[in-house]
Design a protein around this motif. Structure first.
Motif, PDB file in Angstrom:
ATOM      1  N   UNK A  22      40.897   3.084  36.928  1.00 35.14           N
ATOM      2  CA  UNK A  22      41.855   4.186  36.862  1.00 35.14           C
ATOM      3  C   UNK A  22      41.379   5.378  37.673  1.00 35.14           C
ATOM      4  N   UNK A  23      40.114   5.724  37.571  1.00 36.29           N
ATOM      5  CA  UNK A  23      39.583   6.847  38.344  1.00 36.29           C
ATOM      6  C   UNK A  23      39.639   6.566  39.834  1.00 36.29           C
ATOM      7  N   UNK A  24      39.402   5.332  40.222  1.00 40.15           N
ATOM      8  CA  UNK A  24      39.389   4.991  41.650  1.00 40.15           C
ATOM      9  C   UNK A  24      40.792   4.978  42.252  1.00 40.15           C
ATOM     10  N   UNK A  25      41.752   4.346  41.575  1.00 43.17           N
ATOM     11  CA  UNK A  25      43.081   4.178  42.150  1.00 43.17           C
ATOM     12  C   UNK A  25      44.015   5.350  41.909  1.00 43.17           C
ATOM     13  N   UNK A  26      43.847   6.080  40.827  1.00 39.07           N
ATOM     14  CA  UNK A  26      44.734   7.198  40.512  1.00 39.07           C
ATOM     15  C   UNK A  26      44.003   8.517  40.723  1.00 39.07           C
ATOM     16  N   UNK A  27      43.586   8.753  41.934  1.00 37.66           N
ATOM     17  CA  UNK A  27      42.797   9.934  42.250  1.00 37.66           C
ATOM     18  C   UNK A  27      43.643  11.172  42.516  1.00 37.66           C
ATOM     19  N   UNK A  28      44.941  11.096  42.278  1.00 41.09           N
ATOM     20  CA  UNK A  28      45.786  12.281  42.438  1.00 41.09           C
ATOM     21  C   UNK A  28      45.606  13.244  41.263  1.00 41.09           C
ATOM     22  N   UNK A  29      45.011  12.754  40.201  1.00 35.94           N
ATOM     23  CA  UNK A  29      44.780  13.570  39.023  1.00 35.94           C
ATOM     24  C   UNK A  29      43.343  14.083  39.038  1.00 35.94           C
ATOM     25  N   UNK A  30      43.045  15.184  38.336  1.00 32.06           N
ATOM     26  CA  UNK A  30      41.680  15.709  38.314  1.00 32.06           C
ATOM     27  C   UNK A  30      40.708  14.672  37.735  1.00 32.06           C
ATOM     28  N   UNK A  31      39.750  14.213  38.527  1.00 32.43           N
ATOM     29  CA  UNK A  31      38.886  13.128  38.048  1.00 32.43           C
ATOM     30  C   UNK A  31      37.924  13.553  36.945  1.00 32.43           C
ATOM     31  N   UNK A  32      37.513  14.801  36.918  1.00 32.54           N
ATOM     32  CA  UNK A  32      36.542  15.233  35.910  1.00 32.54           C
ATOM     33  C   UNK A  32      37.082  15.129  34.503  1.00 32.54           C
ATOM     34  N   UNK A  33      38.273  15.653  34.273  1.00 31.58           N
ATOM     35  CA  UNK A  33      38.846  15.612  32.918  1.00 31.58           C
ATOM     36  C   UNK A  33      39.251  14.188  32.554  1.00 31.58           C
ATOM     37  N   UNK A  34      39.659  13.401  33.549  1.00 28.83           N
ATOM     38  CA  UNK A  34      39.974  12.004  33.273  1.00 28.83           C
ATOM     39  C   UNK A  34      38.717  11.228  32.904  1.00 28.83           C
ATOM     40  N   UNK A  35      37.610  11.479  33.585  1.00 28.75           N
ATOM     41  CA  UNK A  35      36.353  10.828  33.244  1.00 28.75           C
ATOM     42  C   UNK A  35      35.907  11.247  31.844  1.00 28.75           C
ATOM     43  N   UNK A  36      35.969  12.535  31.562  1.00 32.51           N
ATOM     44  CA  UNK A  36      35.579  13.027  30.243  1.00 32.51           C
ATOM     45  C   UNK A  36      36.459  12.417  29.149  1.00 32.51           C
ATOM     46  N   UNK A  37      37.754  12.353  29.399  1.00 31.68           N
ATOM     47  CA  UNK A  37      38.675  11.779  28.417  1.00 31.68           C
ATOM     48  C   UNK A  37      38.391  10.306  28.195  1.00 31.68           C
ATOM     49  N   UNK A  38      38.185   9.573  29.282  1.00 27.35           N
ATOM     50  CA  UNK A  38      37.878   8.148  29.158  1.00 27.35           C
ATOM     51  C   UNK A  38      36.602   7.902  28.383  1.00 27.35           C
TER      52      UNK A  38
ATOM     53  N   UNK B 253      38.558  31.952  23.512  1.00 28.20           N
ATOM     54  CA  UNK B 253      38.905  31.125  22.352  1.00 28.20           C
ATOM     55  C   UNK B 253      40.036  30.163  22.689  1.00 28.20           C
ATOM     56  N   UNK B 254      41.008  30.626  23.450  1.00 28.02           N
ATOM     57  CA  UNK B 254      42.130  29.777  23.831  1.00 28.02           C
ATOM     58  C   UNK B 254      41.645  28.555  24.604  1.00 28.02           C
ATOM     59  N   UNK B 255      40.822  28.778  25.616  1.00 25.99           N
ATOM     60  CA  UNK B 255      40.374  27.660  26.440  1.00 25.99           C
ATOM     61  C   UNK B 255      39.338  26.794  25.740  1.00 25.99           C
ATOM     62  N   UNK B 256      38.639  27.340  24.784  1.00 21.51           N
ATOM     63  CA  UNK B 256      37.664  26.546  24.042  1.00 21.51           C
ATOM     64  C   UNK B 256      38.332  25.660  22.996  1.00 21.51           C
ATOM     65  N   UNK B 257      39.491  26.047  22.524  1.00 17.29           N
ATOM     66  CA  UNK B 257      40.182  25.276  21.500  1.00 17.29           C
ATOM     67  C   UNK B 257      41.354  24.472  22.044  1.00 17.29           C
ATOM     68  N   UNK B 258      41.465  24.373  23.352  1.00 20.43           N
ATOM     69  CA  UNK B 258      42.528  23.596  23.995  1.00 20.43           C
ATOM     70  C   UNK B 258      41.875  22.547  24.880  1.00 20.43           C
ATOM     71  N   UNK B 259      42.206  21.286  24.688  1.00 24.68           N
ATOM     72  CA  UNK B 259      41.643  20.225  25.520  1.00 24.68           C
ATOM     73  C   UNK B 259      42.369  20.241  26.861  1.00 24.68           C
ATOM     74  N   UNK B 260      41.739  20.893  27.799  1.00 20.31           N
ATOM     75  CA  UNK B 260      42.319  21.064  29.135  1.00 20.31           C
ATOM     76  C   UNK B 260      41.172  21.218  30.109  1.00 20.31           C
ATOM     77  N   UNK B 261      41.393  20.969  31.371  1.00 19.51           N
ATOM     78  CA  UNK B 261      40.292  21.010  32.337  1.00 19.51           C
ATOM     79  C   UNK B 261      39.839  22.413  32.707  1.00 19.51           C
ATOM     80  N   UNK B 262      40.489  23.441  32.225  1.00 17.01           N
ATOM     81  CA  UNK B 262      40.085  24.807  32.559  1.00 17.01           C
ATOM     82  C   UNK B 262      38.720  25.171  32.007  1.00 17.01           C
TER      83      UNK B 262
END
Length: 130
Positions: A47-63, A120-129
């Motif tokens: 998924x990380x290799x073929x769908x590289x249009x998405x941010x790879x860091x958060x996708x790797x962390x999520x996986x 606090x907002x960014x620490x309590x929201x699962x997002x790549x920010x």
């Protein structure tokens, strides 16, 4: 080193108090910049290799969270974001000291930053920010 311990203790106590007050970590996997969670869990490298249009860091962390935590992935993510916040606050203290602030001033600056609504907002929201 004493200042880092104090800052870390204040950070941890504030986060425990926020959790006890009802602030919940928003672990949502259905936003548009994240690959399909089933693909991330079952076929992470492909998924990380073929769908590289998405941010790879958060996708790797999520996986990795989905593989390691399974049903408890949200708890692991919350712990990871707490850890990132703690590292960030202590790094801000080091930068403030390097810029010439007194130890007390650097502790106050880093502590105020850790309690700022945006932090606090960014620490309590699962997002790549964060």
């Amino acid at each position: 080193m004493h200042a880092h311990a104090l800052l870390s203790l204040l950070f941890i106590l504030s986060r425990v108090a926020l959790d006890m007050a009802g602030l919940r970590f928003a672990f949502s996997l259905d936003w548009m910049w994240l690959n399909d969670p089933a693909d991330l869990r079952d076929r992470l490298l492909e998924t990380l290799y073929y769908f590289h249009a998405f941010p790879p860091g958060i996708n790797l962390a999520t996986g990795l969270l989905l593989k390691a935590g399974g049903a408890q992935a949200a708890v692991l993510a919350h712990g990871a974001f707490w850890t990132l916040g703690l590292v960030f606050v202590n790094a801000l203290f080091v930068v403030a000291r390097g810029a010439g602030l007194s130890t007390a001033g650097a502790v106050v600056l880093a502590g105020a930053f850790s309690l700022a609504p945006a932090s606090l907002y960014f620490e309590y929201l699962y997002h790549y920010e964060w």
